[in-house]
Write a protein that holds these residues in place. Sequence first.
Motif, mmCIF file in Angstrom:
data_model
loop_
_atom_site.group_PDB
_atom_site.id
_atom_site.type_symbol
_atom_site.label_atom_id
_atom_site.label_comp_id
_atom_site.label_asym_id
_atom_site.label_seq_id
_atom_site.Cartn_x
_atom_site.Cartn_y
_atom_site.Cartn_z
ATOM 1 N N ASN A 3 5.824 -3.589 -5.110
ATOM 2 C CA ASN A 3 5.526 -2.170 -5.015
ATOM 3 C C ASN A 3 4.078 -1.881 -5.389
ATOM 4 O O ASN A 3 3.472 -0.945 -4.877
ATOM 5 C CB ASN A 3 6.473 -1.373 -5.924
ATOM 6 N N TYR A 16 5.577 2.474 -2.453
ATOM 7 C CA TYR A 16 6.505 3.575 -2.198
ATOM 8 C C TYR A 16 5.745 4.881 -1.980
ATOM 9 O O TYR A 16 5.964 5.596 -0.998
ATOM 10 C CB TYR A 16 7.467 3.720 -3.377
ATOM 11 N N GLY A 132 8.910 2.379 2.201
ATOM 12 C CA GLY A 132 8.558 2.473 0.791
ATOM 13 C C GLY A 132 9.702 2.019 -0.101
ATOM 14 O O GLY A 132 9.484 1.348 -1.117
ATOM 15 N N CYS A 133 10.928 2.376 0.278
ATOM 16 C CA CYS A 133 12.102 1.917 -0.479
ATOM 17 C C CYS A 133 12.195 0.400 -0.457
ATOM 18 O O CYS A 133 12.557 -0.235 -1.455
ATOM 19 C CB CYS A 133 13.382 2.518 0.114
ATOM 20 N N ALA A 136 9.664 -1.012 -2.872
ATOM 21 C CA ALA A 136 10.045 -0.783 -4.271
ATOM 22 C C ALA A 136 11.332 -1.513 -4.651
ATOM 23 O O ALA A 136 11.546 -1.839 -5.813
ATOM 24 C CB ALA A 136 10.210 0.714 -4.526
#
Length: 263
Positions: A3, A16, A132-133, A136
């Motif tokens: 991330n 993220y 982004g998920c 992360a």
Amino acid sequence: MHNELLKIGPFTVYGYGLMIAIGIFSAYCLAEYRARKIGLNDERVFGMTIWAVIGGILGGKILYYITILPQIFADPSLLYRDLLEGFVIYGALIGGFIGIVLYCHIWKMNLLSYLDLALPSVALAQGFGRIGCLLAGCCYGQETDSAFAITFHNSAYAPNGVPLIPTQIISSGLDFLHFFILLYFVKKWKKHDGQVTGLFFMLYSAGRFVLEYFRGDLERGSVGVLSTSQFIAIFMFVFGAVFFFVLSKKKAAVPTEVKKQDE
């Protein structure tokens, strides 16, 4: 997946947050371009985007608090700890929707026209957001022995070192697919304002309902045999169907606003 993409002194670029920013910017640019193309007021798009983003942030956070009410009662400090983390996408959708409704009401804009303008952009933004998920490690899937799996090694959310169903990738792919379907529908089949909005909610809720069976982050709660998200998806699908089949066929009381009216 990592991330933390870039770190310069105290400044850190998180994947993220970067994907969220790219999604919002892409959504805004697309909506502004389409507004000019179809004769809506492109100068209103920036303000509408700001209201949608603020509403989305508030809605996502409020619904997250609702899902962890027992923990909040036990530890009220959760209300102000980690304010930048913990959002529920359904809350963001509802909050963003309300933001657009309020903005259109204040500026006396044709609500259904501008919702139809905005929702394909929302699907596009969601596609980037799910990337982004993935970076992360949140919104992860169940353990699997399938070859179609992803293994995290440095995630603060997903189990590390365990093959998981890549629900983030699947969700992102579905969001981008929804985006293209909505644009194609606008071009080929749209007959009434409101149909695109209804189709968005029906597509998203149906896809999310099925995808929930493969999610592994079970702490999000449940309603009977359904996850909280599946329970909400049922009502969201009905909401979309009402827009698609009922509201879209009613003439708006306020004429569609065009750019010339503000010049």
